[in-house]
Design a protein around this motif. Structure first.
Motif, PDB file in Angstrom:
ATOM      1  N   LEU A 286       7.478  -0.293  -2.108  1.00 44.57           N
ATOM      2  CA  LEU A 286       6.226  -1.068  -1.781  1.00 44.57           C
ATOM      3  C   LEU A 286       5.979  -2.159  -3.269  1.00 44.57           C
ATOM      4  O   LEU A 286       5.645  -3.216  -3.009  1.00 44.57           O
ATOM      5  N   LEU A 287       6.326  -1.371  -4.273  1.00 52.13           N
ATOM      6  CA  LEU A 287       5.962  -2.124  -5.437  1.00 52.13           C
ATOM      7  C   LEU A 287       6.964  -3.151  -5.715  1.00 52.13           C
ATOM      8  O   LEU A 287       6.531  -4.472  -6.126  1.00 52.13           O
ATOM      9  N   SER A 288       8.284  -3.089  -5.171  1.00 53.49           N
ATOM     10  CA  SER A 288       9.159  -4.117  -5.060  1.00 53.49           C
ATOM     11  C   SER A 288       8.833  -5.172  -4.340  1.00 53.49           C
ATOM     12  O   SER A 288       9.096  -6.498  -4.658  1.00 53.49           O
ATOM     13  N   ILE A 289       8.147  -4.988  -3.010  1.00 52.41           N
ATOM     14  CA  ILE A 289       7.807  -5.825  -2.158  1.00 52.41           C
ATOM     15  C   ILE A 289       6.671  -6.739  -2.583  1.00 52.41           C
ATOM     16  O   ILE A 289       6.645  -7.795  -2.388  1.00 52.41           O
ATOM     17  N   MET A 290       5.716  -6.025  -3.359  1.00 49.42           N
ATOM     18  CA  MET A 290       4.523  -6.589  -3.873  1.00 49.42           C
ATOM     19  C   MET A 290       4.940  -7.453  -4.979  1.00 49.42           C
ATOM     20  O   MET A 290       4.521  -8.778  -4.982  1.00 49.42           O
ATOM     21  N   PHE A 291       5.846  -7.206  -5.804  1.00 48.23           N
ATOM     22  CA  PHE A 291       6.318  -8.118  -6.835  1.00 48.23           C
ATOM     23  C   PHE A 291       7.108  -9.321  -6.314  1.00 48.23           C
ATOM     24  O   PHE A 291       7.028 -10.692  -6.734  1.00 48.23           O
TER      25      PHE A 291
ATOM     26  N   SER B 235       4.307 -11.562  -4.657  1.00 43.04           N
ATOM     27  CA  SER B 235       3.761 -12.365  -5.817  1.00 43.04           C
ATOM     28  C   SER B 235       4.643 -13.477  -6.525  1.00 43.04           C
ATOM     29  O   SER B 235       4.161 -14.705  -6.686  1.00 43.04           O
ATOM     30  N   GLY B 236       6.062 -13.184  -6.817  1.00 42.59           N
ATOM     31  CA  GLY B 236       6.526 -14.194  -7.199  1.00 42.59           C
ATOM     32  C   GLY B 236       6.812 -15.331  -6.292  1.00 42.59           C
ATOM     33  O   GLY B 236       6.870 -16.631  -6.718  1.00 42.59           O
ATOM     34  N   ILE B 237       6.994 -14.967  -5.024  1.00 48.27           N
ATOM     35  CA  ILE B 237       7.067 -16.418  -4.124  1.00 48.27           C
ATOM     36  C   ILE B 237       5.620 -16.731  -3.786  1.00 48.27           C
ATOM     37  O   ILE B 237       5.385 -18.322  -3.710  1.00 48.27           O
ATOM     38  N   VAL B 238       4.661 -16.488  -3.783  1.00 46.11           N
ATOM     39  CA  VAL B 238       3.345 -17.173  -4.043  1.00 46.11           C
ATOM     40  C   VAL B 238       3.219 -17.995  -5.274  1.00 46.11           C
ATOM     41  O   VAL B 238       2.948 -19.194  -5.325  1.00 46.11           O
ATOM     42  N   TYR B 239       3.386 -17.384  -6.419  1.00 43.66           N
ATOM     43  CA  TYR B 239       3.342 -18.191  -7.399  1.00 43.66           C
ATOM     44  C   TYR B 239       4.489 -19.371  -7.672  1.00 43.66           C
ATOM     45  O   TYR B 239       3.912 -20.275  -8.121  1.00 43.66           O
ATOM     46  N   ILE B 240       5.475 -19.267  -7.311  1.00 45.81           N
ATOM     47  CA  ILE B 240       6.387 -20.377  -7.292  1.00 45.81           C
ATOM     48  C   ILE B 240       5.813 -21.413  -6.128  1.00 45.81           C
ATOM     49  O   ILE B 240       5.906 -22.683  -6.396  1.00 45.81           O
ATOM     50  N   SER B 241       5.394 -20.924  -5.244  1.00 44.68           N
ATOM     51  CA  SER B 241       5.008 -21.834  -4.116  1.00 44.68           C
ATOM     52  C   SER B 241       3.691 -22.692  -4.484  1.00 44.68           C
ATOM     53  O   SER B 241       3.394 -23.586  -3.777  1.00 44.68           O
ATOM     54  N   THR B 242       2.785 -22.028  -5.402  1.00 47.58           N
ATOM     55  CA  THR B 242       1.627 -22.592  -5.745  1.00 47.58           C
ATOM     56  C   THR B 242       1.694 -23.188  -7.270  1.00 47.58           C
ATOM     57  O   THR B 242       0.574 -23.421  -7.647  1.00 47.58           O
TER      58      THR B 242
ATOM     59  N   ILE C 180      -4.479 -10.370  -8.246  1.00 44.43           N
ATOM     60  CA  ILE C 180      -4.895  -9.195  -7.477  1.00 44.43           C
ATOM     61  C   ILE C 180      -3.835  -8.693  -7.011  1.00 44.43           C
ATOM     62  O   ILE C 180      -3.965  -7.142  -7.154  1.00 44.43           O
ATOM     63  N   MET C 181      -2.806  -9.243  -6.459  1.00 44.74           N
ATOM     64  CA  MET C 181      -1.580  -8.291  -5.981  1.00 44.74           C
ATOM     65  C   MET C 181      -1.025  -7.426  -7.090  1.00 44.74           C
ATOM     66  O   MET C 181      -0.579  -6.253  -6.879  1.00 44.74           O
ATOM     67  N   LEU C 182      -0.848  -8.299  -8.285  1.00 41.73           N
ATOM     68  CA  LEU C 182      -0.292  -7.433  -9.196  1.00 41.73           C
ATOM     69  C   LEU C 182      -0.984  -6.245  -9.926  1.00 41.73           C
ATOM     70  O   LEU C 182      -0.741  -5.156 -10.289  1.00 41.73           O
ATOM     71  N   ALA C 183      -2.317  -6.388  -9.783  1.00 37.84           N
ATOM     72  CA  ALA C 183      -3.347  -5.269 -10.071  1.00 37.84           C
ATOM     73  C   ALA C 183      -3.558  -4.104  -8.883  1.00 37.84           C
ATOM     74  O   ALA C 183      -3.330  -3.064  -9.495  1.00 37.84           O
ATOM     75  N   ILE C 184      -3.273  -4.545  -7.909  1.00 38.70           N
ATOM     76  CA  ILE C 184      -2.992  -3.588  -6.915  1.00 38.70           C
ATOM     77  C   ILE C 184      -1.655  -2.744  -7.144  1.00 38.70           C
ATOM     78  O   ILE C 184      -1.551  -1.567  -7.025  1.00 38.70           O
ATOM     79  N   ALA C 185      -0.614  -3.511  -7.320  1.00 44.43           N
ATOM     80  CA  ALA C 185       0.673  -2.687  -7.565  1.00 44.43           C
ATOM     81  C   ALA C 185       0.778  -1.989  -8.772  1.00 44.43           C
ATOM     82  O   ALA C 185       1.488  -0.946  -8.738  1.00 44.43           O
ATOM     83  N   ALA C 186      -0.151  -2.328  -9.760  1.00 40.70           N
ATOM     84  CA  ALA C 186      -0.183  -1.470 -11.006  1.00 40.70           C
ATOM     85  C   ALA C 186      -0.960  -0.018 -10.776  1.00 40.70           C
ATOM     86  O   ALA C 186      -0.527   0.990 -11.143  1.00 40.70           O
ATOM     87  N   LEU C 187      -2.076  -0.174  -9.836  1.00 48.73           N
ATOM     88  CA  LEU C 187      -2.674   0.927  -9.540  1.00 48.73           C
ATOM     89  C   LEU C 187      -1.971   1.903  -8.629  1.00 48.73           C
ATOM     90  O   LEU C 187      -1.951   3.094  -8.771  1.00 48.73           O
ATOM     91  N   LEU C 188      -1.099   1.199  -7.758  1.00 47.35           N
ATOM     92  CA  LEU C 188      -0.173   2.062  -6.891  1.00 47.35           C
ATOM     93  C   LEU C 188       0.812   2.802  -7.802  1.00 47.35           C
ATOM     94  O   LEU C 188       1.089   3.979  -7.597  1.00 47.35           O
TER      95      LEU C 188
END
Length: 65
Positions: free
Chosen positions: A18-23, A26-33, A47-55
Motif C-alpha cells: 500500500l505504501l508503494s502504491i501511495m508513493f 503521489s509521484g504521478i500527481v506531482y508530475i502531472s501538476t 496529504i497522501m504522503l502524510a497518510i503513507a507515513a502514518l500507515l
C-alpha cells in the motif's frame, strides 16, 4: 496478499504494498501538476504522503516487534 494467504497475523507486507502504491500515485500527481500555479496538487501529495507515513509507522514488520 502473501500475509493473507499464510494467515500469520502479520500486516507488514500488505502495508508495504500500500505504501508503494501511495508513493507511486503521489509521484504521478506531482508530475502531472508540476506546471500549475495552484497548490492543489502539492496539497494532495502532502496529504497522501502524510497518510503513507502514518500507515508506515503504524504497521511495522514482524522483525521490528
Amino acid at each position: 496478499m502473501g500475509n493473507s494467504l499464510s494467515e500469520n497475523g502479520q500486516v507488514g507486507g500488505t502495508a508495504g504494498v500500500l505504501l508503494s502504491i501511495m508513493f507511486l500515485v503521489s509521484g504521478i500527481v506531482y508530475i502531472s501538476t508540476r506546471k500549475q500555479e495552484k497548490l492543489g496538487g502539492d496539497i494532495a501529495c502532502a496529504i497522501m504522503l502524510a497518510i503513507a507515513a502514518l500507515l508506515g509507522f503504524a504497521t511495522p514488520a514482524s522483525s521490528l516487534t
